[in-house]
Design a protein around this motif. Structure first.
Motif, short mmCIF file in Angstrom:
data_model
loop_
_atom_site.label_atom_id
_atom_site.label_comp_id
_atom_site.label_asym_id
_atom_site.label_seq_id
_atom_site.Cartn_x
_atom_site.Cartn_y
_atom_site.Cartn_z
N HIS A 1 18.48 32.98 -33.76
CA HIS A 1 17.09 32.81 -33.28
C HIS A 1 16.39 31.79 -34.17
O HIS A 1 16.35 31.94 -35.39
N ALA A 2 15.78 30.78 -33.55
CA ALA A 2 15.14 29.73 -34.34
C ALA A 2 13.77 30.16 -34.86
O ALA A 2 13.36 29.78 -35.95
N THR A 3 13.04 30.95 -34.07
CA THR A 3 11.67 31.28 -34.48
C THR A 3 11.51 32.79 -34.68
O THR A 3 12.27 33.60 -34.15
N ILE A 4 10.46 33.11 -35.43
CA ILE A 4 10.11 34.51 -35.66
C ILE A 4 9.77 35.18 -34.32
O ILE A 4 10.14 36.33 -34.07
N ALA A 5 9.09 34.44 -33.44
CA ALA A 5 8.73 35.03 -32.14
C ALA A 5 9.99 35.35 -31.33
O ALA A 5 10.06 36.39 -30.66
N GLN A 6 11.00 34.48 -31.38
CA GLN A 6 12.25 34.78 -30.67
C GLN A 6 12.93 36.00 -31.29
O GLN A 6 13.48 36.84 -30.57
N ALA A 7 12.91 36.08 -32.60
CA ALA A 7 13.51 37.25 -33.26
C ALA A 7 12.79 38.53 -32.83
O ALA A 7 13.40 39.55 -32.55
N MET A 8 11.47 38.42 -32.76
CA MET A 8 10.65 39.59 -32.38
C MET A 8 10.92 40.01 -30.94
O MET A 8 10.78 41.18 -30.58
N ALA A 9 11.30 39.03 -30.10
CA ALA A 9 11.58 39.34 -28.69
C ALA A 9 12.97 39.96 -28.51
O ALA A 9 13.32 40.37 -27.40
N ASP A 10 13.75 40.02 -29.57
CA ASP A 10 15.08 40.63 -29.51
C ASP A 10 14.90 42.14 -29.79
O ASP A 10 14.48 42.52 -30.89
N THR B 1 9.39 29.17 -38.05
CA THR B 1 10.84 29.29 -37.95
C THR B 1 11.39 30.37 -38.88
O THR B 1 10.85 30.64 -39.97
N THR B 2 12.51 30.95 -38.45
CA THR B 2 13.19 31.95 -39.29
C THR B 2 13.65 31.31 -40.59
O THR B 2 13.57 31.92 -41.66
N VAL B 3 14.10 30.06 -40.51
CA VAL B 3 14.64 29.40 -41.71
C VAL B 3 13.52 29.15 -42.74
O VAL B 3 13.74 29.26 -43.95
N GLN B 4 12.31 28.86 -42.27
CA GLN B 4 11.19 28.67 -43.22
C GLN B 4 10.91 29.98 -43.98
O GLN B 4 10.76 29.99 -45.20
N VAL B 5 10.86 31.07 -43.27
CA VAL B 5 10.56 32.35 -43.92
C VAL B 5 11.74 32.81 -44.79
O VAL B 5 11.56 33.47 -45.81
N ALA B 6 12.97 32.41 -44.38
CA ALA B 6 14.16 32.85 -45.11
C ALA B 6 14.29 32.19 -46.48
O ALA B 6 15.00 32.69 -47.36
N MET B 7 13.58 31.08 -46.68
CA MET B 7 13.69 30.33 -47.94
C MET B 7 13.31 31.20 -49.16
O MET B 7 12.45 32.06 -49.05
N VAL C 1 21.64 27.30 -36.83
CA VAL C 1 20.57 27.87 -36.03
C VAL C 1 20.06 26.76 -35.14
O VAL C 1 19.74 25.66 -35.64
N ASP C 2 20.04 27.02 -33.84
CA ASP C 2 19.55 26.00 -32.91
C ASP C 2 20.39 24.73 -32.99
O ASP C 2 19.85 23.61 -32.94
N GLY C 3 21.67 24.88 -33.22
CA GLY C 3 22.55 23.71 -33.28
C GLY C 3 22.50 22.95 -34.60
O GLY C 3 23.14 21.92 -34.74
#
Ligand code: CS2
Length: 501
Positions: A329-338, A384-390, A438-440
Motif C-alpha cells: 500500500h502506497a498511502t496511509i489511506a490505502q492501508a486504512m482501507a485494508d 505515504t506509508t514510506v514517509q511515516v515508516a522512516m 511499494v507502488d513499483g
C-alpha cells in the motif's frame, strides 16, 4: 516553475481569488520575536499558522519568525526569494484550499548564517525559541543523554567551550540543533538579554522536560559552563507541548494545484489536512504569542494530551505504515482501507493503548480514536506509508514502547503492539535486503541506525526477533528479557515474514 513567483512584491498585485486566503497579517509590518529551529514542512503548516492567527487576533506584530533550516540550504533557497512567504494547501475530504502565511519573516541556514542566528537568539526582542528537528535531531544516546560521540554535537560543544572562554574567534557554523541552541543561550546569557522560553514541538514523550534535561546534561560535558547552566536553570523555561497535524511531503501535483489556485509559483508550498491541534504548557519565562486566540490550548498539564496523541495517533500511524508498506500500500489511506490493517490498528488502540491512558479534561478517548482513524482515511492527504515508516528506531520508543512497558507492568501481554514491532522488523529486513517494492518503486531503509539494524536483521529467520529486540538503542536493556513479549513478537513475525500478504 513556469509563472511569476510568490513574493512580497507579487503579493501586492494578488487579488482575491476563490479558494485562496491572503496573509492575515501584513508581512512588512511584522518583526521577529521567535527563532524556530528546523524549518521543515511541519513547522510551516503548524506553529507558523497558529502564530500568524494569534498576531491577527491581537494586533501584536512582534511575533514574526526567523526559521532556521537543519541539514541543507535548500529551504532557504526556496523561501528567501519569496521573502519568507509560502502557502499551505489544505486537503480536506471534500475540498482543497490555499492560504498564504505571513509570519515567517526571515530564513537562515547554519552552514552560512550561524552568527546571525546566534545573534537573534540573543536579541532582547526574541522571547521564544521553538524546535521541530525530528526525533533523531536531538542526537540522544542510549539512555537519553547527549550522544557526545556524535561528531556534529562534539564540534558544536568545542565551539561553545571556546565561546565561553571569550577567546576571540570566527563563529564556526553550527552543526547540530542542540549545539546551535546552547551557543545561542550562551550568547544571550553573556549579553544579559533576559529570560527565554524554549518550546520543543517534536513527537517526544514529555518533550519539554526531556529537552531541559538534555540541555543540562550536555552542559555537564562542557568546561566553563557553570554560570551558563545556573542562568538557564533560573531564566529559561522548557514547556511541554503536543503538536498535531498530518503534513505529507509536497509533490509536484500539489505545486501544480497551488499554481492553478494562486496564479503564481510557490517553491515553499506545504500541504496539510484540515485538522490542526496544539496544546502548550503555559509555563513561559517571558512574553509569548497569544496562541490560545488562534485555537491552541494553553494548559498547566500537557502530559495526558501528549501521551494520548503519541500512543493513539503516532503508534497507529506506524502500524499502518509498516504493515501497509509490506502489503504494497502506497498511502496511509490505502492501508486504512485494508480491513485487516484497520483491524490491527483498532486492536492496538483498544487492547493495548487505551488501558494505559488517562483522558485529558473533556476528551472522550474512544471518540478521539475514531476521529484519528477517520483522519487517516482521508484519501486526499496522500501521506505515504514510506514517509511515516522512516526513522522507526527513533519513533517506536516514543510512540509504542511506553505502551508495551505499561502493559507488561500491569501483567498483560501486549500482543497487538507486538504485531507492530514485528511489522517494523519485517520492514527493516525487507528494505535492508532490497526486497521491498511499494507502488513499483524499491524502498530503502531510511533510519539513522540503518547499518546496526541491517546487521541485526541479516541471518536466520528463527532468531530474527531475538536479534532485533537485542538492539538496545531501540528496546533498552529490559524488553529483550521480557519473555512473553518476545514470544509474541516472534509469533507475529513468523506470520509476516513467511507471507506478508
Ligand atoms: C507521523 C507524524 O511521520 C510520522 O511519523 O506519525 O509525522 C504524524 O503525521 C504527526 O505527528 C501528526 O501530528
Amino acid at each position: 516553475m513556469s509563472g511569476p513567483r510568490l513574493s512580497r512584491t507579487t503579493l501586492r498585485t494578488l487579488e482575491a481569488r476563490p479558494g485562496v486566503r491572503l496573509p492575515v497579517v501584513d508581512p512588512g509590518a511584522v518583526t521577529v520575536g521567535i527563532v524556530h529551529l528546523g524549518l521543515g514542512a511541519f513547522h510551516r503548516a503548524h506553529q507558523a499558522v497558529f502564530t500568524e492567527d494569534a498576531a491577527a487576533a491581537t494586533g501584536e506584530l512582534g511575533w514574526g519568525i526567523l526559521g532556521v533550516t537543519q541539514r541543507s540550504g535548500r529551504v532557504v533557497e526556496q523561501l528567501a526569494p519569496q521573502d519568507g512567504l509560502y502557502g499551505v494547501l489544505t486537503k480536506g475530504a471534500d475540498e482543497t484550499s490555499l492560504r498564504l502565511v505571513g509570519s515567517l519573516r526571515d530564513v537562515a541556514f547554519p552552514g552560512t548564517d550561524t552568527a546571525r542566528v546566534l545573534d537573534r537568539i540573543a536579541a532582547p526582542t526574541t522571547h521564544v525559541v521553538t524546535l521541530t528537528v525530528t526525533e533523531k535531531g536531538y542526537r540522544r544516546a542510549v539512555g537519553g543523554g547527549p550522544d557526545l560521540a556524535d561528531p556534529d554535537l562534539a564540534a558544536d560543544l568545542e565551539a561553545l567551550a571556546g565561546e565561553l572562554r571569550g577567546a576571540p574567534q570566527e563563529v564556526r557554523p553550527a552543526r547540530s540543533p542542540l549545539g546551535l541552541l546552547l551557543r545561542g543561550l550562551a550568547l544571550r546569557h553573556g549579553r544579559d538579554a533576559g529570560p527565554l522560553t524554549v518550546v520543543c514541538c517534536d513527537n517526544l514523550a514529555e518533550n519539554g522536560p526531556v529537552l531541559a534535561a538534555l540541555v543540562h546534561a550536555t552542559l555537564d560535558a562542557v568546561p566553563g559552563a557553570d554560570a551558563l547552566r545556573a542562568w538557564i536553570g533560573a531564566s529559561v523555561r522548557f514547556p511541554a507541548t503536543m503538536v498535531d497535524r498530518i503534513v505529507p511531503a509536497t509533490t509536484d501535483a500539489h505545486r501544480a494545484q497551488a499554481r492553478a489556485l494562486l496564479g503564481h509559483d510557490d517553491a515553499g508550498l506545504v500541504v496539510g489536512e484540515p485538522f490542526s491541534q496544539w496544546v502548550v504548557e503555559d509555563a513561559f519565562a517571558g512574553p509569548r504569542p497569544a496562541w490560545e486566540r488562534a485555537g491552541a490550548t494553553l494548559t498547566a498539564d500537557v502530559a495526558p494530551y501528549e501521551r494520548a496523541k503519541l500512543r493513539v495517533l503516532n503508534a497507529s500511524h506506524s502500524t499502518l505504515a509498516y504493515l501497509g508498506a509490506l502489503r504494497g500500500h502506497a498511502t496511509i489511506a490505502q492501508a486504512m482501507a485494508d480491513p485487516d490493517l484497520a483491524g490491527a490498528v483498532r486492536a492496538l488502540v483498544d487492547e493495548d493503548v487505551l488501558p494505559t491512558l488517562v483522558a485529558p479534561d473533556g476528551v472522550d478517548l474512544t471518540r478521539y480514536r475514531d476521529d484519528v482513524l477517520a483522519r487517516f482515511a482521508n484519501p486526499h492527504t496522500g501521506h505515504t506509508t514510506v514517509q511515516v515508516a522512516m526513522d522507526g528506531s527513533q519513533k517506536l520508543p516514543q510512540r509504542l514502547l511506553g505502551t508495551v512497558r505499561d502493559r507488561l507492568a500491569a501483567g498483560a501481554v501486549p500482543t497487538a503492539s507486538a504485531t507492530t514491532v514485528a511489522a517494523w522488523i519485517a520492514y527493516v529486513r525487507a528494505t535492508s535486503r532490497g526486497e521491498l517494492d511499494v507502488d513499483g518503486r524499491p524502498v530503502a531503509l531510511d533510519d539513522p541506525l540503518a547499518s546496526t539494524l541491517a546487521e541485526a536483521a541479516a541471518g536466520p529467520l528463527d532468531s530474527l526477533a531475538d536479534r532485533m529486540l537485542g538492539v538496545r538503542a531501540v528496546f533498552g536493556d529490559d524488553l529483550a528479557g521480557q519473555d512473553a513479549f518476545r514470544l509474541a513478537v516472534r509469533s507475529a513475525l513468523a506470520g509476516l515474514v513467511a507471507d506478508p500478504v
